[in-house]
Design an enzyme around this catalytic site. Structure first.
Site, short mmCIF file in Angstrom:
data_model
loop_
_atom_site.label_atom_id
_atom_site.label_comp_id
_atom_site.label_asym_id
_atom_site.label_seq_id
_atom_site.Cartn_x
_atom_site.Cartn_y
_atom_site.Cartn_z
N TYR A 170 -11.78 54.67 54.39
CA TYR A 170 -12.63 54.98 53.36
C TYR A 170 -12.53 54.55 51.95
O TYR A 170 -13.27 54.62 51.26
CB TYR A 170 -12.94 56.37 53.72
CG TYR A 170 -12.00 57.48 53.49
CD1 TYR A 170 -11.31 57.88 52.11
CD2 TYR A 170 -11.47 57.97 54.46
CE1 TYR A 170 -10.64 58.62 52.05
CE2 TYR A 170 -10.45 59.08 54.43
CZ TYR A 170 -9.93 59.24 53.30
OH TYR A 170 -8.84 60.28 53.11
N LYS A 171 -11.13 54.06 51.55
CA LYS A 171 -11.12 53.78 50.00
C LYS A 171 -11.49 52.12 49.96
O LYS A 171 -12.64 51.79 50.00
CB LYS A 171 -9.74 54.04 49.83
CG LYS A 171 -9.16 55.30 49.90
CD LYS A 171 -7.82 55.59 49.58
CE LYS A 171 -7.41 57.09 49.56
NZ LYS A 171 -8.07 57.95 48.71
#
Lengths: 422, 422
Positions: free
Chosen positions: A233-234
């Site tokens: 998710y980064k």
């Protein structure tokens, strides 16, 4: 009605440099692969990547057609069953990992537990689990838990001291667990040298790639890395809490035993066998039924890298952080900001962190002007950049807004700590 | 163009009974809460629940507004951070669990590992981990893994023999791990009696509620259950691989230590403490960052129960399975089908399983006629019903189609095994 964040004019020179660098940017076209809100400058993609344009049509299809219409048949007919391995390979391609060594699913914490526990089992008789005292909290907590569980001693050794430590005590070391990028300072460590130092001591290396994957080339196979984990998710922009991944080098697959033998990692998952028998290859690291909606959103997000060379993403990232450091030097240093991010490009990840005693209040004030950064307790403002969608102009706006806020005293210095930390 | 599955006419009596029961069904309105495809009879909601009508607007909002526009701020402003506890409480409300004892996230395998490991730690010195030899594979594999890890002996005792076993060897038992519903036969066990037998032996009970939650009332608090886990994607209809949940009775929270101390379960998750310190209450069972897209889809799905009494869902389910058993007796028994599901309503979950040597081929042939059931190796056809959306007419159609297929010899008896097993 939305407005673009604006700062009072910067120096002509900085504005000209930003304009020139953005005009010459070979990845400028990739910004359209993300649905960035028009009214913000988003510099927190190292915490939560923005929504890739490829995600909404895919996730809508997964929800309404695959789940809604095709129902249970989608496990076979729409490729749900193979998704953890397929998405794992897609991530692996961004990590320098040949296919068949990466599986997607669960959270980084769970994958790290699996990696550390499996790595420790490779070196019976060794008594030390070595990790970075500055590692992200989950990495520290899980390392401590695995060490306690396995009867090992936890040693916290900063990356700079690791080679020396390994030369002195390496033969007692069961595993080393590090990240190539310090999540607070953005410092980039020498993954190749540290992996080699671990191997020279006969210890496998477990790398947490949360702050590296998708931001810079990671050559897992070429470096001979043993285990790696990371979140989706980064920089990978897979969505909030997107599934994590686990890389296990092919040479360990035959002996790999995971602490969580879920049914999807069984050699014959539909055979209902009484006893666990691990599947061949990395599939044995599968655990339970994966969260398909989140997993296929991540898969769609990864297409933002289609046709892109990670070396170009890295070059752009360094241009961005280098430019922001210059902005900080010229616009912010006079107001008490100091950079804790190395000026040396070889030691810089894909973020710049500035120290200021009112970091939290300033982050909030920036957000009110449409500049989204984040902070890490107690005093760091953190600005993440991404070669695929950040512009030099974004960074000049951010630095200018921050300067304006401090110059105007337009923030509430009452200390408060909140918000996600990753 | 879609067509509704049809079978050749059944007996007039069965058709009349189905019509009457459906006309009198007080939950008939709830069928509209699910977006069931018009061209199928769906009897596999005990494997993957259908798409609830509440999900698409919520998931679209989560994706485009919360993630796409509000970005990182959604962790606070859109309630992402609290979602595991909020969704946990919503599930707990369907399980007879007061708020603050249930957390949603991860997979059933991970939650079960957590529950068993934590339960075993409560009874140091006890040497047996007791589980059902007919338990779902993951439950068996994880039980074996925890037993090995903790130096316990794994004992496989069928539910019917558990009370006697506990009377004989109970003082050596560290924990018992069972499901109230056999996933193959649909047999319902007496959760109250088995929990009491465990407690009489001084052992905590860990229940896997995958095949019970949402289908029938489960009174966790009233029964004094110690730990429970389950998935979100069967009767709860939370979507493929929807996050699981863990219930830990309030009385254990203070001493609860989980094997996976992820950062989100820390007492001060944003404080970046060096050492793990568990959060108060069930929040300490949080692990890593949860898959928000899947988690909030599950939350939306749970609204299908709004205003519904689970006693009514259970009554309808028993009416459905009872009617299907009658259909099986009248239409299918002559063709070699035998039910392995108890006729006694008190011993019946929310499915009917029929034994036939060509179960796999028949399941495929049914699917070709639009009737979706599933099979469990080697010879069981499994028909799941749900009080919220299954009709008696659905079941008559399914039984009639199955009779037609066998009567016509319209299936390929070549054995093949495939598809998800849960």
């Amino acid at each position: 009605m939305t407005t673009t964040p604006t700062a009072s004019p910067a120096t002509t020179d900085l504005a000209e440099v930003a304009a020139r660098l953005d005009a010459e940017d070979p990845l400028a076209h990739a910004r359209d692969r993300f649905l960035l809100p028009p009214d913000v400058v988003y510099l927190d993609g190292n915490s939560l990547g923005p929504l890739p344009a490829a995600v909404p049509p895919v996730l809508t299809d997964v929800m309404t057609r695959q789940w809604g219409t095709d129902l249970i048949g989608s496990w076979n007919d729409n490729g749900w069953w193979e998704a953890p391995l397929r998405v794992g390979d897609a991530i692996g391609a961004l990590l320098g990992a040949a296919p068949g060594q990466t599986v997607a699913g669960d959270s980084t914490s769970v994958q790290l537990y699996t990696a550390l526990d499996a790595a420790v089992a490779l070196r019976p008789g060794r008594t030390l689990l070595v990790t970075d005292p500055g590692h992200f909290p989950t990495d520290r907590y899980v390392a401590a838990a695995v060490a306690e569980r396995r009867g090992l001693e936890l040693r916290r050794v900063p990356p700079a001291e690791l080679p020396g430590f390994l030369r002195a005590e390496g033969e007692r070391v069961a595993v080393v667990s590090y990240s190539p990028v310090d999540f607070r300072t953005g410092e980039l460590f020498d993954m190749r040298a540290l992996t080699r130092a671990a191997h020279d001591a006969g210890a496998p290396a477990v790398w947490d790639l949360c702050h590296a994957a998708g931001a810079l080339p990671v050559e897992l196979d070429a470096l001979g890395v043993d285990f790696a984990v990371g979140c989706g998710y980064k920089f990978l922009s897979g969505g909030p809490g997107a599934p994590a991944y686990l890389y296990v080098a092919h040479r360990y697959h035959a002996e790999l035993r995971t602490p969580l033998p879920g049914w999807t990692g069984h050699a014959d998952p539909f055979g209902l066998s009484r006893d666990y028998a691990p599947a061949p290859g990395i599939a044995r690291a599968r655990i339970g039924t994966p969260p398909i909606l989140s997993l296929l959103a991540l898969e769609a997000a990864l297409t933002a890298y289609d046709g892109v060379d990670l070396a170009d993403v890295r070059a752009k990232s360094l241009s961005l952080t280098g430019f922001f450091l210059r902005c900080a030097d010229e616009l912010l240093a006079p107001f008490g900001f100091t950079s804790v991010t190395p000026a040396d490009p070889d030691r810089r990840g894909s973020q710049v962190s500035l120290r200021h005693p009112h970091a939290h209040a300033l982050t909030r004030a920036l957000a009110e002007r449409g500049v989204i950064a984040d902070m890490r307790a107690p005093d760091l403002l953190r600005f993440g950049v991404h070669g695929l969608y950040t512009s030099h102009g974004d960074l000049l706006t951010a630095a200018g807004c921050l300067r304006d806020i401090v110059a105007e005293g337009a923030y509430d210095p009452t200390p408060r700590v909140t918000g996600p930390v990753t």
